[in-house]
Design a protein around this motif. Sequence first.
Motif, PDB file in Angstrom:
ATOM      1  N   VAL A 191       0.926  10.109   5.056  1.00  0.00           N
ATOM      2  CA  VAL A 191       0.556  10.998   3.948  1.00  0.00           C
ATOM      3  C   VAL A 191       0.226  12.392   4.474  1.00  0.00           C
ATOM      4  CG1 VAL A 191      -1.124  11.434   2.106  1.00  0.00           C
ATOM      5  CG2 VAL A 191      -0.234   9.118   2.433  1.00  0.00           C
ATOM      6  N   GLN A 192      -0.634  12.446   5.499  1.00  0.00           N
ATOM      7  CA  GLN A 192      -1.127  13.741   5.983  1.00  0.00           C
ATOM      8  C   GLN A 192      -0.321  14.339   7.133  1.00  0.00           C
ATOM      9  OE1 GLN A 192      -5.182  12.748   6.969  1.00  0.00           O
ATOM     10  NE2 GLN A 192      -5.782  12.531   4.832  1.00  0.00           N
ATOM     11  N   LEU A 228       0.635   4.172  -2.773  1.00  0.00           N
ATOM     12  CA  LEU A 228       0.396   5.572  -2.405  1.00  0.00           C
ATOM     13  C   LEU A 228       1.540   6.492  -2.835  1.00  0.00           C
ATOM     14  CD1 LEU A 228      -1.066   4.998   1.169  1.00  0.00           C
ATOM     15  CD2 LEU A 228      -2.309   5.891  -0.820  1.00  0.00           C
ATOM     16  N   ASP A 288      -4.262   0.988   6.576  1.00  0.00           N
ATOM     17  CA  ASP A 288      -4.618   2.081   5.666  1.00  0.00           C
ATOM     18  C   ASP A 288      -4.731   3.408   6.411  1.00  0.00           C
ATOM     19  OD1 ASP A 288      -4.689   0.542   3.332  1.00  0.00           O
ATOM     20  OD2 ASP A 288      -6.810   0.066   3.575  1.00  0.00           O
ATOM     21  N   GLU A 289      -5.331   3.366   7.593  1.00  0.00           N
ATOM     22  CA  GLU A 289      -5.515   4.591   8.372  1.00  0.00           C
ATOM     23  C   GLU A 289      -4.177   5.169   8.830  1.00  0.00           C
ATOM     24  OE1 GLU A 289      -8.387   6.276  11.946  1.00  0.00           O
ATOM     25  OE2 GLU A 289      -8.441   4.139  11.459  1.00  0.00           O
ATOM     26  N   GLN A 293      -2.394   6.624   5.633  1.00  0.00           N
ATOM     27  CA  GLN A 293      -3.014   7.853   5.141  1.00  0.00           C
ATOM     28  C   GLN A 293      -2.879   9.000   6.145  1.00  0.00           C
ATOM     29  OE1 GLN A 293      -4.249   8.269   1.993  1.00  0.00           O
ATOM     30  NE2 GLN A 293      -4.378  10.416   2.555  1.00  0.00           N
ATOM     31  N   THR A 294      -3.231   8.747   7.384  1.00  0.00           N
ATOM     32  CA  THR A 294      -3.256   9.819   8.379  1.00  0.00           C
ATOM     33  C   THR A 294      -1.856  10.224   8.822  1.00  0.00           C
ATOM     34  OG1 THR A 294      -5.429   9.087   9.148  1.00  0.00           O
ATOM     35  CG2 THR A 294      -4.179  10.517  10.635  1.00  0.00           C
ATOM     36  N   ARG A 343       0.833  -1.218   0.000  1.00  0.00           N
ATOM     37  CA  ARG A 343       0.000   0.000   0.000  1.00  0.00           C
ATOM     38  C   ARG A 343       0.864   1.263   0.000  1.00  0.00           C
ATOM     39  NH1 ARG A 343      -3.750   1.520  -1.807  1.00  0.00           N
ATOM     40  NH2 ARG A 343      -4.578   2.810  -0.143  1.00  0.00           N
TER      41      ARG A 343
END
Length: 124
Positions: free
Chosen positions: A101-102, A53, A93-94, A97-98, A49
Amino acid sequence: MSMREKPSDPEPYYEAHVFCCTNRRPAGHPRGCCADKGSEELRDYMKGRAKELGLKKVRVNIAGCLDRCELGPTVVVYPEGVWYSVATKADVDEVLQTHLVQGGRVDRLMLRTTDKLPKDRVKG
């Protein structure tokens, strides 16, 4: 700059390392192990993943025992030193992403030094 970093240090090769415990203990060990909780599959999923991403400056690594066996599967993200318990692909995934990525945090999955084994998992 953290107190461990020095101005003369070279530029880091990666922006973040994610260490995923895949330690195996003997069957019936009182502390359990992350591998018995699916950590190897979750680590492989996380690595795939992260690539999907486009997280080229993030390295997802296998780790031996991270010594939080009872709370696993555990992962730790450096350089921040934030620990997570990830039990599902949705958790992975969380975190990706959190956190990666963020730049945020996934509070519900974070492990703290005061965390203890949940009462429903205490062997006795």
